[in-house]
Motif scaffolding. Sequence first.
Motif, PDB file in Angstrom:
ATOM      1  N   ALA A  40      50.450  42.994  14.374  1.00  0.00           N
ATOM      2  CA  ALA A  40      50.878  44.161  13.610  1.00  0.00           C
ATOM      3  C   ALA A  40      50.791  45.430  14.454  1.00  0.00           C
ATOM      4  O   ALA A  40      51.666  46.290  14.385  1.00  0.00           O
ATOM      5  N   GLN A  41      49.754  45.552  15.272  1.00  0.00           N
ATOM      6  CA  GLN A  41      49.644  46.721  16.137  1.00  0.00           C
ATOM      7  C   GLN A  41      50.766  46.753  17.146  1.00  0.00           C
ATOM      8  O   GLN A  41      51.338  47.799  17.423  1.00  0.00           O
ATOM      9  N   ASN A  42      51.104  45.614  17.722  1.00  0.00           N
ATOM     10  CA  ASN A  42      52.163  45.566  18.723  1.00  0.00           C
ATOM     11  C   ASN A  42      53.537  45.806  18.126  1.00  0.00           C
ATOM     12  O   ASN A  42      54.452  46.190  18.827  1.00  0.00           O
ATOM     13  N   GLN A  43      53.691  45.555  16.818  1.00  0.00           N
ATOM     14  CA  GLN A  43      54.987  45.751  16.190  1.00  0.00           C
ATOM     15  C   GLN A  43      55.395  47.216  16.206  1.00  0.00           C
ATOM     16  O   GLN A  43      56.541  47.537  15.983  1.00  0.00           O
ATOM     17  N   GLY A  44      54.456  48.125  16.447  1.00  0.00           N
ATOM     18  CA  GLY A  44      54.778  49.535  16.521  1.00  0.00           C
ATOM     19  C   GLY A  44      55.364  49.923  17.858  1.00  0.00           C
ATOM     20  O   GLY A  44      55.803  51.048  18.045  1.00  0.00           O
ATOM     21  N   ALA A  45      55.396  49.016  18.795  1.00  0.00           N
ATOM     22  CA  ALA A  45      55.910  49.327  20.120  1.00  0.00           C
ATOM     23  C   ALA A  45      57.427  49.509  20.069  1.00  0.00           C
ATOM     24  O   ALA A  45      58.130  48.870  19.291  1.00  0.00           O
ATOM     25  N   LEU A  46      57.929  50.377  20.913  1.00  0.00           N
ATOM     26  CA  LEU A  46      59.353  50.699  20.950  1.00  0.00           C
ATOM     27  C   LEU A  46      60.209  49.470  21.215  1.00  0.00           C
ATOM     28  O   LEU A  46      61.326  49.365  20.723  1.00  0.00           O
ATOM     29  N   ARG A  47      59.683  48.495  21.928  1.00  0.00           N
ATOM     30  CA  ARG A  47      60.489  47.321  22.265  1.00  0.00           C
ATOM     31  C   ARG A  47      60.864  46.488  21.045  1.00  0.00           C
ATOM     32  O   ARG A  47      61.776  45.679  21.095  1.00  0.00           O
ATOM     33  N   PHE A  48      60.181  46.674  19.922  1.00  0.00           N
ATOM     34  CA  PHE A  48      60.485  45.924  18.713  1.00  0.00           C
ATOM     35  C   PHE A  48      61.506  46.620  17.823  1.00  0.00           C
ATOM     36  O   PHE A  48      61.882  46.091  16.787  1.00  0.00           O
ATOM     37  N   VAL A  49      61.961  47.789  18.221  1.00  0.00           N
ATOM     38  CA  VAL A  49      62.897  48.560  17.399  1.00  0.00           C
ATOM     39  C   VAL A  49      64.208  47.814  17.192  1.00  0.00           C
ATOM     40  O   VAL A  49      64.790  47.866  16.115  1.00  0.00           O
ATOM     41  N   ALA A  50      64.679  47.115  18.203  1.00  0.00           N
ATOM     42  CA  ALA A  50      65.976  46.436  18.112  1.00  0.00           C
ATOM     43  C   ALA A  50      65.855  45.011  17.578  1.00  0.00           C
ATOM     44  O   ALA A  50      66.809  44.239  17.670  1.00  0.00           O
ATOM     45  N   ASP A  52      66.108  43.721  14.737  1.00  0.00           N
ATOM     46  CA  ASP A  52      67.076  43.324  13.710  1.00  0.00           C
ATOM     47  C   ASP A  52      68.519  43.369  14.192  1.00  0.00           C
ATOM     48  O   ASP A  52      69.432  43.099  13.417  1.00  0.00           O
ATOM     49  N   LEU A  53      68.723  43.719  15.454  1.00  0.00           N
ATOM     50  CA  LEU A  53      70.076  43.753  16.019  1.00  0.00           C
ATOM     51  C   LEU A  53      70.422  42.391  16.615  1.00  0.00           C
ATOM     52  O   LEU A  53      69.536  41.579  16.885  1.00  0.00           O
ATOM     53  N   PRO A  54      71.715  42.126  16.829  1.00  0.00           N
ATOM     54  CA  PRO A  54      72.109  40.865  17.467  1.00  0.00           C
ATOM     55  C   PRO A  54      71.465  40.711  18.850  1.00  0.00           C
ATOM     56  O   PRO A  54      71.114  41.697  19.503  1.00  0.00           O
ATOM     57  N   LEU A  55      71.337  39.467  19.284  1.00  0.00           N
ATOM     58  CA  LEU A  55      70.633  39.140  20.521  1.00  0.00           C
ATOM     59  C   LEU A  55      71.166  39.912  21.727  1.00  0.00           C
ATOM     60  O   LEU A  55      70.385  40.448  22.518  1.00  0.00           O
ATOM     61  N   ALA A  56      72.471  39.997  21.886  1.00  0.00           N
ATOM     62  CA  ALA A  56      73.041  40.695  23.045  1.00  0.00           C
ATOM     63  C   ALA A  56      72.625  42.165  23.053  1.00  0.00           C
ATOM     64  O   ALA A  56      72.313  42.727  24.109  1.00  0.00           O
ATOM     65  N   GLN A  57      72.603  42.775  21.895  1.00  0.00           N
ATOM     66  CA  GLN A  57      72.215  44.182  21.827  1.00  0.00           C
ATOM     67  C   GLN A  57      70.710  44.365  22.014  1.00  0.00           C
ATOM     68  O   GLN A  57      70.272  45.356  22.585  1.00  0.00           O
ATOM     69  N   ARG A  58      69.924  43.401  21.533  1.00  0.00           N
ATOM     70  CA  ARG A  58      68.474  43.462  21.793  1.00  0.00           C
ATOM     71  C   ARG A  58      68.216  43.421  23.287  1.00  0.00           C
ATOM     72  O   ARG A  58      67.402  44.187  23.804  1.00  0.00           O
ATOM     73  N   ARG A  59      68.927  42.538  23.968  1.00  0.00           N
ATOM     74  CA  ARG A  59      68.759  42.432  25.425  1.00  0.00           C
ATOM     75  C   ARG A  59      69.173  43.726  26.110  1.00  0.00           C
ATOM     76  O   ARG A  59      68.507  44.192  27.031  1.00  0.00           O
ATOM     77  N   ALA A  60      70.292  44.307  25.664  1.00  0.00           N
ATOM     78  CA  ALA A  60      70.755  45.570  26.248  1.00  0.00           C
ATOM     79  C   ALA A  60      69.737  46.683  26.003  1.00  0.00           C
ATOM     80  O   ALA A  60      69.475  47.512  26.883  1.00  0.00           O
TER      81      ALA A  60
END
Length: 157
Positions: A40-50, A52-60
């Motif tokens: 739960a603490q790590n879920q606040g990290a910026l890297r988790f923001v994407a 809910d986006l499609p995989l290609a966009q998460r990678r981008a």
Amino acid sequence: MSDRLRNILLAVSLAINVFIVGAAAGGGFMWYAMDRSRTAQNQGALRFVAADLPLAQRRAFLQALGDARRASISDLETARASRDDLARLLSQDRLDKGAIDAELVKIRNADMALRSRLEQAVVDFAETLSPAERQTLVEALRQRASMLRRTPARNSD
């Protein structure tokens, strides 16, 4: 062996077994709760923001964040060194307020430079999204990142 002695040994054995099972269950629950807390603490990290986006966009998105961090390596090193210096200065017998303030300024400037690069990377990434995907990103930024997190309203008593 008498029946009485056997019953006493059985009762002691049962009590020890109940204690061991209880300790194992409690330890398992604590491990599970600590793991969930870390997640739960790590879920606040910026890297988790994407997330809910499609995989290609998460990678981008992750690529854009990585590029921003790589561009900020010198700022990260400056902040790390200044934090070490600050710890050293604070642990001395006599505090040198001027040196402490100078280290705090270095840390603040380095942190702000990194934050600026990361925020710009998020904005640049958002330009590549459709309006619906941008809305998903905005909601995630509000929930998981400080960039759009709302502060509670203050009472004006």
